[in-house]
Design a protein around this motif. Structure first.
Motif, mmCIF file in Angstrom:
data_model
loop_
_atom_site.group_PDB
_atom_site.id
_atom_site.type_symbol
_atom_site.label_atom_id
_atom_site.label_comp_id
_atom_site.label_asym_id
_atom_site.label_seq_id
_atom_site.Cartn_x
_atom_site.Cartn_y
_atom_site.Cartn_z
ATOM 1 N N VAL A 142 0.841 -1.200 0.000
ATOM 2 C CA VAL A 142 0.000 0.000 0.000
ATOM 3 C C VAL A 142 0.877 1.250 0.000
ATOM 4 C CG1 VAL A 142 -1.726 1.328 1.278
ATOM 5 C CG2 VAL A 142 -1.900 -1.171 1.166
ATOM 6 N N LEU A 143 1.921 1.241 0.815
ATOM 7 C CA LEU A 143 2.813 2.402 0.890
ATOM 8 C C LEU A 143 3.501 2.663 -0.447
ATOM 9 C CD1 LEU A 143 4.133 4.617 2.591
ATOM 10 C CD2 LEU A 143 5.857 2.945 3.305
ATOM 11 N N SER A 144 3.819 1.595 -1.182
ATOM 12 C CA SER A 144 4.522 1.747 -2.463
ATOM 13 C C SER A 144 3.672 2.488 -3.499
ATOM 14 C CB SER A 144 4.930 0.376 -3.011
ATOM 15 O OG SER A 144 3.786 -0.383 -3.387
ATOM 16 N N GLN A 145 2.359 2.555 -3.289
ATOM 17 C CA GLN A 145 1.479 3.262 -4.217
ATOM 18 C C GLN A 145 1.800 4.761 -4.269
ATOM 19 O OE1 GLN A 145 -2.552 2.466 -2.987
ATOM 20 N NE2 GLN A 145 -2.308 0.238 -3.104
ATOM 21 N N TYR A 146 2.455 5.250 -3.226
ATOM 22 C CA TYR A 146 2.755 6.682 -3.134
ATOM 23 C C TYR A 146 4.220 6.993 -3.449
ATOM 24 C CZ TYR A 146 -1.616 6.340 -0.503
ATOM 25 O OH TYR A 146 -2.904 6.068 -0.115
ATOM 26 N N ALA A 147 4.973 5.988 -3.905
ATOM 27 C CA ALA A 147 6.416 6.146 -4.110
ATOM 28 C C ALA A 147 6.746 7.275 -5.089
ATOM 29 C CB ALA A 147 7.018 4.826 -4.594
ATOM 30 N N ASN A 148 6.055 7.332 -6.219
ATOM 31 C CA ASN A 148 6.353 8.366 -7.225
ATOM 32 C C ASN A 148 6.077 9.768 -6.697
ATOM 33 O OD1 ASN A 148 7.201 6.544 -9.175
ATOM 34 N ND2 ASN A 148 5.153 6.309 -10.067
ATOM 35 N N GLN A 149 4.976 9.928 -5.976
ATOM 36 C CA GLN A 149 4.636 11.248 -5.433
ATOM 37 C C GLN A 149 5.625 11.676 -4.350
ATOM 38 O OE1 GLN A 149 0.554 9.728 -4.864
ATOM 39 N NE2 GLN A 149 -0.145 11.765 -5.507
ATOM 40 N N LEU A 150 6.103 10.705 -3.586
ATOM 41 C CA LEU A 150 7.122 11.010 -2.578
ATOM 42 C C LEU A 150 8.431 11.413 -3.253
ATOM 43 C CD1 LEU A 150 6.397 8.093 -0.086
ATOM 44 C CD2 LEU A 150 6.205 10.533 0.440
ATOM 45 N N LYS A 151 8.772 10.723 -4.328
ATOM 46 C CA LYS A 151 10.004 11.020 -5.055
ATOM 47 C C LYS A 151 9.953 12.412 -5.684
ATOM 48 C CE LYS A 151 13.100 9.060 -8.555
ATOM 49 N NZ LYS A 151 13.300 7.936 -9.525
ATOM 50 N N LYS A 152 8.783 12.812 -6.183
ATOM 51 C CA LYS A 152 8.621 14.125 -6.817
ATOM 52 C C LYS A 152 8.503 15.256 -5.797
ATOM 53 C CE LYS A 152 6.204 12.298 -10.894
ATOM 54 N NZ LYS A 152 4.900 12.265 -11.623
ATOM 55 N N GLY A 153 8.335 14.894 -4.540
ATOM 56 C CA GLY A 153 8.183 15.920 -3.512
ATOM 57 C C GLY A 153 6.763 16.426 -3.361
ATOM 58 N N GLU A 154 5.824 15.770 -4.022
ATOM 59 C CA GLU A 154 4.419 16.174 -3.902
ATOM 60 C C GLU A 154 3.848 15.775 -2.546
ATOM 61 O OE1 GLU A 154 3.456 15.628 -8.701
ATOM 62 O OE2 GLU A 154 2.753 14.147 -7.235
ATOM 63 N N LEU A 155 4.445 14.726 -1.961
ATOM 64 C CA LEU A 155 4.035 14.256 -0.641
ATOM 65 C C LEU A 155 5.248 14.210 0.285
ATOM 66 C CD1 LEU A 155 1.731 11.211 -1.559
ATOM 67 C CD2 LEU A 155 1.005 13.529 -0.957
ATOM 68 N N THR A 156 4.980 14.362 1.575
ATOM 69 C CA THR A 156 6.020 14.175 2.587
ATOM 70 C C THR A 156 5.609 13.012 3.476
ATOM 71 O OG1 THR A 156 4.969 15.754 4.100
ATOM 72 C CG2 THR A 156 6.644 16.610 2.583
ATOM 73 N N SER A 157 6.594 12.278 3.982
ATOM 74 C CA SER A 157 6.329 11.106 4.807
ATOM 75 C C SER A 157 6.960 11.278 6.181
ATOM 76 C CB SER A 157 6.895 9.852 4.126
ATOM 77 O OG SER A 157 6.759 8.720 4.969
ATOM 78 N N SER A 158 6.257 10.803 7.213
ATOM 79 C CA SER A 158 6.797 10.870 8.571
ATOM 80 C C SER A 158 6.310 9.669 9.372
ATOM 81 C CB SER A 158 6.372 12.170 9.261
ATOM 82 O OG SER A 158 4.964 12.289 9.294
ATOM 83 N N SER A 159 7.165 9.206 10.286
ATOM 84 C CA SER A 159 6.791 8.114 11.186
ATOM 85 C C SER A 159 6.140 8.725 12.421
ATOM 86 C CB SER A 159 8.027 7.304 11.582
ATOM 87 O OG SER A 159 8.599 6.691 10.438
ATOM 88 N N VAL A 160 4.945 8.277 12.732
ATOM 89 C CA VAL A 160 4.182 8.870 13.834
ATOM 90 C C VAL A 160 3.591 7.762 14.702
ATOM 91 C CG1 VAL A 160 3.621 11.010 12.622
ATOM 92 C CG2 VAL A 160 2.167 9.007 12.318
ATOM 93 N N GLU A 161 2.956 8.178 15.772
ATOM 94 C CA GLU A 161 2.296 7.237 16.673
ATOM 95 C C GLU A 161 1.009 7.864 17.174
ATOM 96 O OE1 GLU A 161 3.392 5.802 21.010
ATOM 97 O OE2 GLU A 161 4.667 4.768 19.539
ATOM 98 N N PHE A 162 -0.073 7.111 17.096
ATOM 99 C CA PHE A 162 -1.365 7.595 17.556
ATOM 100 C C PHE A 162 -1.926 6.614 18.577
ATOM 101 C CE2 PHE A 162 -0.986 9.264 13.193
ATOM 102 C CZ PHE A 162 -1.099 10.623 13.456
ATOM 103 N N ASN A 163 -2.131 7.109 19.782
ATOM 104 C CA ASN A 163 -2.694 6.287 20.846
ATOM 105 C C ASN A 163 -1.903 4.988 21.025
ATOM 106 O OD1 ASN A 163 -4.585 5.918 22.901
ATOM 107 N ND2 ASN A 163 -6.014 4.807 21.577
ATOM 108 N N GLY A 164 -0.571 5.102 20.886
ATOM 109 C CA GLY A 164 0.297 3.949 21.064
ATOM 110 C C GLY A 164 0.463 3.085 19.832
#
Length: 218
Positions: A144-166
């Protein structure tokens, strides 16, 4: 002869004095009129500024009151609980929102639910925008994450590791298309992937509040 000259001189003096008085009176009247016009103009300007400031203050207060009322109206929040076979995903959402389950995961399909203030827009319309989407996908997290690879590479999206409610998650923010700017949060659950998303930046505070209450069973 002298008397006539005296009388003529007296008359001329009186006329000069009278004319002078009239001229001074006219000048004084003109000055007074000018001062009155200027005073009226200044007063009108000041009154207009005061009225504008008062109206602005009332509008700002009304906006603050409306915003506070809208936030208070969301409470107490409503709990949503998904099916056990999809990790029993649960969270709290505003009571002023509606929820709609478009796909319940039968026949080994995905589970998809939509949440929006008031009435939920048509779920299968490409132009619909939602405050929150919940999807439990029958796909591996990395796929599922790989679906956004091109947009991340182009800088259209930013990615971050987060935590919600543990719960550990990967968050994506930015432009998912020319018409859609929002956020996506991916979480692992068993052999599936939970995908939360919001379709507009205006819903980000509520999106964050929803994510902070997320629970699911591994």
């Amino acid at each position: 002869m002298k008397r006539r000259q005296f009388e003529q001189g007296s008359i001329n003096g009186w006329m000069v004095g009278t004319i002078g008085f009239l001229v001074l009176t006219l000048i004084a009247g003109a000055v007074a009129a000018w001062m009155f016009v200027e005073y009226t103009r200044e007063k009108t300007g000041v009154d207009a500024k005061v009225a504008s400031a008062v109206a602005k203050g009332k509008n700002e207060q009304a906006e603050l009151d409306q915003k506070r009322f809208s936030e208070e109206a969301k409470n107490p929040r409503v709990e949503f609980v998904g099916p056990n076979e999809f990790g029993r995903v649960s969270f709290m959402y505003p009571k002023t929102w509606s929820a709609y389950v478009d796909q319940d995961g039968t026949d080994r399909g995905d589970y998809k639910a939509y949440f929006h203030p008031g009435t939920v827009p048509p779920a299968r319309s490409n132009t619909s925008r939602f405050a929150v989407r919940l999807e439990v996908l029958n796909s591996d997290f990395d796929k599922v994450l790989s679906q956004y690879a091109n947009q991340l590479k182009k800088g259209e999206l930013t990615s971050s590791s987060v935590e919600f409610n543990g719960n550990a998650a990967t968050r994506l923010d930015g432009a998912f298309s020319k018409e859609l700017r929002g956020s996506v949060v991916l979480m692992r659950v068993r052999d599936k992937t939970i995908r939360f998303s919001t379709d507009a930046d205006v819903f980000k505070p509520d999106f964050q509040a929803v994510l902070d209450t997320v629970k699911f069973v591994q």
